[in-house]
Design a protein around this motif. Structure first.
Motif, PDB file in Angstrom:
ATOM      1  N   ASP A  83       0.836  -1.201   0.000  1.00  0.00           N
ATOM      2  CA  ASP A  83       0.000   0.000   0.000  1.00  0.00           C
ATOM      3  C   ASP A  83       0.864   1.240   0.000  1.00  0.00           C
ATOM      4  O   ASP A  83       2.069   1.207   0.263  1.00  0.00           O
ATOM      5  N   GLU A  84       0.226   2.355  -0.325  1.00  0.00           N
ATOM      6  CA  GLU A  84       0.949   3.620  -0.524  1.00  0.00           C
ATOM      7  C   GLU A  84       1.695   4.076   0.723  1.00  0.00           C
ATOM      8  O   GLU A  84       2.867   4.464   0.661  1.00  0.00           O
ATOM      9  N   ILE A  88       5.667   4.685   0.990  1.00  0.00           N
ATOM     10  CA  ILE A  88       6.264   5.999   1.299  1.00  0.00           C
ATOM     11  C   ILE A  88       7.210   5.889   2.492  1.00  0.00           C
ATOM     12  O   ILE A  88       8.296   6.483   2.516  1.00  0.00           O
ATOM     13  N   LEU A 104       8.019   0.714  -9.363  1.00  0.00           N
ATOM     14  CA  LEU A 104       6.687   1.291  -9.615  1.00  0.00           C
ATOM     15  C   LEU A 104       6.632   1.951 -10.991  1.00  0.00           C
ATOM     16  O   LEU A 104       5.650   1.817 -11.729  1.00  0.00           O
ATOM     17  N   GLY A 111      -1.430   3.695 -12.069  1.00  0.00           N
ATOM     18  CA  GLY A 111      -1.416   4.061 -10.640  1.00  0.00           C
ATOM     19  C   GLY A 111      -0.033   3.894 -10.029  1.00  0.00           C
ATOM     20  O   GLY A 111       0.397   4.697  -9.205  1.00  0.00           O
ATOM     21  N   HIS A 112       0.659   2.808 -10.436  1.00  0.00           N
ATOM     22  CA  HIS A 112       2.034   2.608  -9.948  1.00  0.00           C
ATOM     23  C   HIS A 112       2.949   3.738 -10.400  1.00  0.00           C
ATOM     24  O   HIS A 112       3.783   4.237  -9.631  1.00  0.00           O
ATOM     25  N   GLN A 114       2.069   6.810 -11.177  1.00  0.00           N
ATOM     26  CA  GLN A 114       1.722   8.038 -10.449  1.00  0.00           C
ATOM     27  C   GLN A 114       2.292   8.008  -9.024  1.00  0.00           C
ATOM     28  O   GLN A 114       2.775   9.023  -8.503  1.00  0.00           O
ATOM     29  N   LEU A 115       2.209   6.817  -8.415  1.00  0.00           N
ATOM     30  CA  LEU A 115       2.760   6.692  -7.061  1.00  0.00           C
ATOM     31  C   LEU A 115       4.286   6.884  -7.090  1.00  0.00           C
ATOM     32  O   LEU A 115       4.868   7.513  -6.181  1.00  0.00           O
ATOM     33  N   LYS A 118       4.834  10.509  -7.210  1.00  0.00           N
ATOM     34  CA  LYS A 118       4.535  11.126  -5.920  1.00  0.00           C
ATOM     35  C   LYS A 118       5.713  10.941  -4.951  1.00  0.00           C
ATOM     36  O   LYS A 118       6.121  11.889  -4.261  1.00  0.00           O
ATOM     37  N   ILE A 119       6.216   9.703  -4.905  1.00  0.00           N
ATOM     38  CA  ILE A 119       7.356   9.435  -4.014  1.00  0.00           C
ATOM     39  C   ILE A 119       8.579  10.242  -4.464  1.00  0.00           C
ATOM     40  O   ILE A 119       9.330  10.787  -3.646  1.00  0.00           O
TER      41      ILE A 119
END
Length: 327
Positions: A83-84, A88, A104, A111-112, A114-115, A118-119
């Protein structure tokens, strides 16, 4: 994903992973046979710009797929299935950050991807903050190093000045010791000279004092003789008669010389006896301190013409006799 996303991902991964990836896709950089840490240090932006070109992105995608399989083999967890929040948290670990982001971003799942972005953005913010902190620390350390360098130079200068002063002090101390030794030697010589002069002066004073006493004594004796002769002269003058005296032995005193006194030396005694000249004198005075004992004895035995014979063993006896005769 667009080239900007690729640029972001390649910018946040470690330099070691970026160099490894660039060499695997065999990217060509003019002047270099392969990508090295030195090249990356000077041309990182230029290198990333070259790597996001379409012909290299295909190779990078293939490399990342193979990399994902390697990551699965060495880890017990699949980063794409976590999970996100957990990812993180795991990404804060520098040793896991590259594997998580690349696992990812290489996924076909949007979604991977984008995550992963984000990271990466969070990492970028932290990296920016860290860079600022590092810059601040570097600036502080630079200032501190300047201060330390200044203090070291100051200390070195002071040490040099202190050494120079110490050398001057040592030189002055050496000169002082030399002068002090000379002064001590001079004082010693002065004391010795003072003692010697004092001794000589004391001896001279003693000699002078003794001579002064002798002179005073002689003066007193002469004064007494003068007085006795004056009294005798007066007495003889008062009697108005000629009273003749013969003295055997020269008293060597001018005050005894008188018309009534005739002085004979010791060696004249025999002639006086033979010629019977002694009969002309009323008295015979024999100065025993001027005539030898042998002549005195001969004189006493042979002389019968003179009624009065007086013997004087010393000058004081003569003084006393003259004084009595004067009275």
């Amino acid at each position: 994903m667009d080239s900007n996303s690729w640029k972001k991902i390649l910018s946040v991964i470690s330099d070691e992973r970026l160099i490894s990836l660039a060499n695997k896709i065999e990217i060509k950089v003019p002047g270099f046979r392969k990508v090295t840490p030195q090249l990356l240090k000077n041309f990182k932006i230029k290198l990333i710009k070259e790597m996001i070109k379409p012909r290299y992105l295909i190779k990078i995608s293939n490399e990342l797929n193979g990399l994902y399989n390697d990551i699965l083999n060495k880890n017990s967890k699949n980063y794409r299935e976590m999970d996100e929040a957990d990812l993180i948290k795991q990404a804060d670990n520098k040793d896991k950050f590259d594997d998580i982001v690349l696992s990812l971003f290489s996924s076909k799942n949007i979604g991977h991807k984008q995550l992963a972005m984000k990271i990466s953005n969070g990492s970028s913010s932290r990296e920016t903050s860290n860079l600022r902190m590092e810059d601040k620390i570097k600036d502080t350390m630079h200032k501190e190093n300047q201060t330390i360098s200044f203090l070291r130079d100051t200390i070195k200068r002071y040490e040099l000045e202190t050494k120079v002063k110490e050398n001057k002090i040592n030189d002055l101390n050496s000169k002082f010791d030399s002068l002090n030794q000379k002064f001590i030697k001079y004082k010693k010589q002065q004391n010795q000279l003072k003692i010697l002069m004092s001794s000589k002066l004391e001896k001279r004073n003693d000699d002078l004092e003794n001579k002064t006493k002798q002179i005073e004594e002689l003066k007193r004796d002469n004064d007494k003789l003068k007085e006795l002769l004056r009294i005798s002269e007066k007495k003889f003058s008062d009697k108005k008669r000629t009273y003749r005296v013969a003295i055997i032995g020269n008293p060597q005193n001018s005050h005894i010389v008188d018309d009534s006194i005739t002085i004979y030396e010791e060696d004249q005694l025999q002639d006086l006896i033979k010629s019977n000249k002694l009969s002309r004198f009323d008295e015979l005075w024999i100065l025993r301190y001027r005539v030898s004992t042998e002549y005195i004895k001969k004189c006493l035995d042979l002389i019968k013409t003179v009624k009065i014979v007086n013997n004087f063993k010393e000058l004081k006896k003569l003084h006393s006799f003259l004084k009595e005769k004067a009275l």
